[in-house]
Motif scaffolding. Structure first.
Motif, PDB file in Angstrom:
ATOM      1  N   GLN A 108       0.878  -1.171   0.000  1.00 58.38           N
ATOM      2  CA  GLN A 108       0.000   0.000   0.000  1.00 58.38           C
ATOM      3  C   GLN A 108       0.918   1.224   0.000  1.00 58.38           C
ATOM      4  O   GLN A 108       1.567   1.521   0.992  1.00 58.38           O
ATOM      5  CB  GLN A 108      -0.912  -0.018   1.220  1.00 58.38           C
ATOM      6  N   VAL A 109       1.021   1.876  -1.132  1.00 57.14           N
ATOM      7  CA  VAL A 109       1.965   2.978  -1.283  1.00 57.14           C
ATOM      8  C   VAL A 109       1.288   4.315  -1.024  1.00 57.14           C
ATOM      9  O   VAL A 109       0.086   4.472  -1.214  1.00 57.14           O
ATOM     10  CB  VAL A 109       2.626   2.974  -2.676  1.00 57.14           C
ATOM     11  N   ILE A 110       2.086   5.263  -0.566  1.00 57.51           N
ATOM     12  CA  ILE A 110       1.615   6.602  -0.224  1.00 57.51           C
ATOM     13  C   ILE A 110       2.158   7.563  -1.283  1.00 57.51           C
ATOM     14  O   ILE A 110       3.373   7.624  -1.487  1.00 57.51           O
ATOM     15  CB  ILE A 110       2.155   7.021   1.160  1.00 57.51           C
ATOM     16  N   PRO A 111       1.302   8.310  -1.973  1.00 60.58           N
ATOM     17  CA  PRO A 111       1.826   9.275  -2.955  1.00 60.58           C
ATOM     18  C   PRO A 111       2.696  10.318  -2.252  1.00 60.58           C
ATOM     19  O   PRO A 111       2.312  10.861  -1.233  1.00 60.58           O
ATOM     20  CB  PRO A 111       0.564   9.927  -3.529  1.00 60.58           C
ATOM     21  N   LYS A 112       3.881  10.561  -2.764  1.00 60.67           N
ATOM     22  CA  LYS A 112       4.787  11.549  -2.196  1.00 60.67           C
ATOM     23  C   LYS A 112       5.067  12.661  -3.203  1.00 60.67           C
ATOM     24  O   LYS A 112       4.849  13.810  -2.942  1.00 60.67           O
ATOM     25  CB  LYS A 112       6.115  10.901  -1.779  1.00 60.67           C
TER      26      LYS A 112
END
Length: 124
Positions: A108-112
């Motif tokens: 589950q990736v977090i937009p940076k």
């Protein structure tokens, strides 16, 4: 006393990628770190976040961003390799017991930033 073929000193992402690489080649590997593997190196400095380039994201966009923000001093071959392996190798950490936000086999990736996304390591 521990016996091993390869000793990797440092459990940051660079050390863990090295450990994964030699383990995949069949060597027995031991990672020694002052902290918890996956929660070392630059991860604490970034508040527990680390880069991961999901397969659906543009590797070229990531490399362009990294090279421009690195003052054009990056080894571009290494930067491409890091981008190619970051997601896969991070998933390997979950197999090793590092707590990661994985659901249905996907990080589950977090937009940076436009060029990359990050994952959050747990301090557990």
């Amino acid at each position: 006393m521990h016996k091993t073929d390869i000793l990797v000193i440092g459990g940051g992402l660079a050390g863990l990628v090295a450990a994964i690489t030699v383990r995949e080649k069949g060597w027995d590997v031991l990672v020694a770190d002052k902290s918890t593997p996956g929660w070392a190196g630059q991860v604490p400095v970034s508040g527990g976040n680390s880069m991961a380039i999901p397969p659906e994201d543009s590797l070229d966009d990531f490399v362009k961003w990294a090279v421009e923000n690195g003052g054009y001093l990056n080894d571009q071959d290494w930067t491409y390799e890091f981008g190619r392996r970051s997601y896969r190798d991070t998933l390997k950490l979950a197999e090793w017991g590092v707590t990661l936000p994985v659901q249905d086999g996907r990080l589950q990736v977090i937009p940076k930033m436009k060029a990359y996304k990050s994952i959050q390591f747990s301090a557990d």
